[in-house]
Motif scaffolding. Structure first.
Motif, short mmCIF file in Angstrom:
data_model
loop_
_atom_site.label_atom_id
_atom_site.label_comp_id
_atom_site.label_asym_id
_atom_site.label_seq_id
_atom_site.Cartn_x
_atom_site.Cartn_y
_atom_site.Cartn_z
N MET A 20 36.95 42.23 45.12
CA MET A 20 38.18 43.00 44.92
C MET A 20 37.99 44.47 45.28
O MET A 20 38.96 45.21 45.43
CB MET A 20 38.65 42.88 43.47
N ALA A 21 36.73 44.91 45.38
CA ALA A 21 36.42 46.31 45.71
C ALA A 21 37.15 47.28 44.78
O ALA A 21 37.70 48.30 45.21
CB ALA A 21 36.79 46.60 47.17
N ALA A 22 37.14 46.97 43.48
CA ALA A 22 37.81 47.80 42.48
C ALA A 22 36.78 48.49 41.59
O ALA A 22 35.60 48.11 41.56
CB ALA A 22 38.76 46.95 41.63
N ASP A 23 37.24 49.50 40.85
CA ASP A 23 36.34 50.25 39.97
C ASP A 23 36.08 49.53 38.66
O ASP A 23 35.16 49.92 37.91
CB ASP A 23 36.93 51.64 39.67
N PRO A 25 36.20 45.43 36.58
CA PRO A 25 36.25 43.99 36.84
C PRO A 25 37.68 43.53 37.07
O PRO A 25 38.62 44.02 36.44
CB PRO A 25 35.66 43.38 35.57
N LYS A 26 37.85 42.58 37.98
CA LYS A 26 39.19 42.20 38.42
C LYS A 26 40.07 41.70 37.29
O LYS A 26 41.30 41.85 37.34
CB LYS A 26 39.13 41.16 39.53
N GLN A 27 39.47 41.08 36.24
CA GLN A 27 40.28 40.54 35.16
C GLN A 27 41.02 41.62 34.38
O GLN A 27 41.94 41.32 33.62
CB GLN A 27 39.45 39.68 34.22
N TYR A 28 40.64 42.88 34.58
CA TYR A 28 41.30 43.98 33.87
C TYR A 28 42.22 44.80 34.79
O TYR A 28 42.76 45.81 34.37
CB TYR A 28 40.25 44.88 33.23
N LEU A 29 42.40 44.34 36.00
CA LEU A 29 43.33 45.03 36.90
C LEU A 29 44.77 44.79 36.44
O LEU A 29 45.09 43.75 35.86
CB LEU A 29 43.15 44.51 38.32
N PRO A 30 45.67 45.74 36.69
CA PRO A 30 47.07 45.58 36.25
C PRO A 30 47.80 44.56 37.10
O PRO A 30 47.62 44.48 38.32
CB PRO A 30 47.65 46.99 36.44
N LEU A 31 48.65 43.78 36.42
CA LEU A 31 49.47 42.78 37.09
C LEU A 31 50.72 42.55 36.25
O LEU A 31 50.63 42.07 35.12
CB LEU A 31 48.70 41.47 37.26
N GLU A 214 44.65 41.40 48.27
CA GLU A 214 46.00 40.95 48.66
C GLU A 214 46.53 39.85 47.74
O GLU A 214 47.75 39.59 47.72
CB GLU A 214 46.01 40.48 50.11
N ASP A 215 45.65 39.19 47.00
CA ASP A 215 46.09 38.12 46.11
C ASP A 215 46.93 38.65 44.95
O ASP A 215 47.77 37.93 44.40
CB ASP A 215 44.88 37.37 45.53
N LEU A 216 46.71 39.91 44.55
CA LEU A 216 47.46 40.47 43.43
C LEU A 216 48.95 40.54 43.73
O LEU A 216 49.78 40.22 42.88
CB LEU A 216 46.93 41.86 43.07
N GLY A 217 49.29 40.96 44.95
CA GLY A 217 50.71 41.03 45.32
C GLY A 217 51.35 39.67 45.32
O GLY A 217 52.50 39.50 44.87
N LEU A 218 50.64 38.67 45.82
CA LEU A 218 51.18 37.31 45.85
C LEU A 218 51.36 36.77 44.42
O LEU A 218 52.39 36.16 44.11
CB LEU A 218 50.24 36.41 46.65
N ALA A 219 50.38 37.03 43.56
CA ALA A 219 50.49 36.58 42.17
C ALA A 219 51.65 37.27 41.47
O ALA A 219 52.36 36.65 40.67
CB ALA A 219 49.19 36.85 41.43
N GLY A 220 51.86 38.55 41.76
CA GLY A 220 52.98 39.27 41.17
C GLY A 220 54.31 38.65 41.57
O GLY A 220 55.22 38.52 40.74
N PHE A 221 54.42 38.23 42.82
CA PHE A 221 55.64 37.56 43.28
C PHE A 221 55.83 36.23 42.56
O PHE A 221 56.94 35.92 42.08
CB PHE A 221 55.56 37.32 44.79
#
Length: 231
Positions: A20-23, A25-31, A214-221
């Motif tokens: 995910m290249a995030a600061d 862990p991905k499970q704590y990213l906003p969605l 890019e999966d986050l945008g799809l999951a949001g939809f």
């Protein structure tokens, strides 16, 4: 009909999600106004057959305790392990029900009908998992960036979660397969290694796992569509 609170849910959430290249862990990213982990836990918390949810996080995880869900009476946090199988095995030590389901912390688009179906199918000796049929033409690479051959997609499935099993056999299968050095990618693979043949329960293809940005945008939809369908 499934008895109330007859299942415990285990959610391994100790990974860092490096792709995910995030600061964080991905499970704590906003969605959708919450974290990815909270979205993934919500269907489990709302199901009457699930009495407890055990979340296995990294031992020094500073993010989980900041969530309101960490204080939910049905939620228990335990230390995870180096690999997914280690985290699940650590969580199983705290399971008191005869049946358990394991769900990915990064699958926020689980529909109630799919959850109902896999819970019902999982209450048998072989266990069960959600899966969807492979639709695309499959190619096997040669390790050098070229095609080696085409693979028939007949009876090929994408393994999804949740996956449901009797608690004791799953615990034994994970322990034995890890001790033997087997490659265990999900709970079904541990059960297969132990000689079981879990049932495939066809689920929705929008039950995606967040792996890349890019999966986050799809999951949001998908989540928006799910919420609108409830109105």
């Amino acid at each position: 009909m499934i008895p109330d609170q007859s299942f415990t849910a285990v959610v391994p959430a100790a990974g860092i999600g490096s792709r995910m290249a995030a600061d964080i862990p991905k499970q704590y990213l906003p969605l959708g106004g919450r974290t990815l982990l909270e979205q993934s836990l919500e269907p489990l918390l709302n199901h009457p057959a699930i009495g407890r949810i055990i979340v296995a996080t990294a031992e020094l995880d500073p993010w989980f305790e900041r969530l309101a869900i960490a204080r939910h009476p049905q939620v228990l946090r335990v230390n995870g392990g180096r690999e997914r199988a280690d985290s699940v095995l650590n969580a199983l030590a705290h399971v008191e029900t005869d049946w358990v389901l394991v769900h990915d912390a990064a699958r926020p688009c689980l529909h109630r009908a799919d959850l109902d179906a896999v819970l019902a199918a999982g209450r048998q000796p072989q266990g069960a998992l959600l899966a969807c049929r492979v639709r695309d033409t499959m190619k096997r690479g040669d390790g050098r960036g070229s095609i080696n051959n085409s693979v028939s997609r007949d009876e090929l499935w994408h393994a999804l979660t949740p996956q449901c099993f009797a608690t004791a056999p799953l615990q034994q299968a994970l322990s034995a397969s890890l001790a033997a050095g087997a490659v265990i990618t999900d709970e079904a693979s541990a059960m297969e290694w132990a000689g079981f043949h879990p049932r495939l329960v066809e689920g929705r293809a929008d039950n995606i796992k967040i792996t890349r940005p890019e999966d986050l945008g799809l999951a949001g939809f998908f989540l928006q569509q799910m919420n609108e369908s409830k109105i």
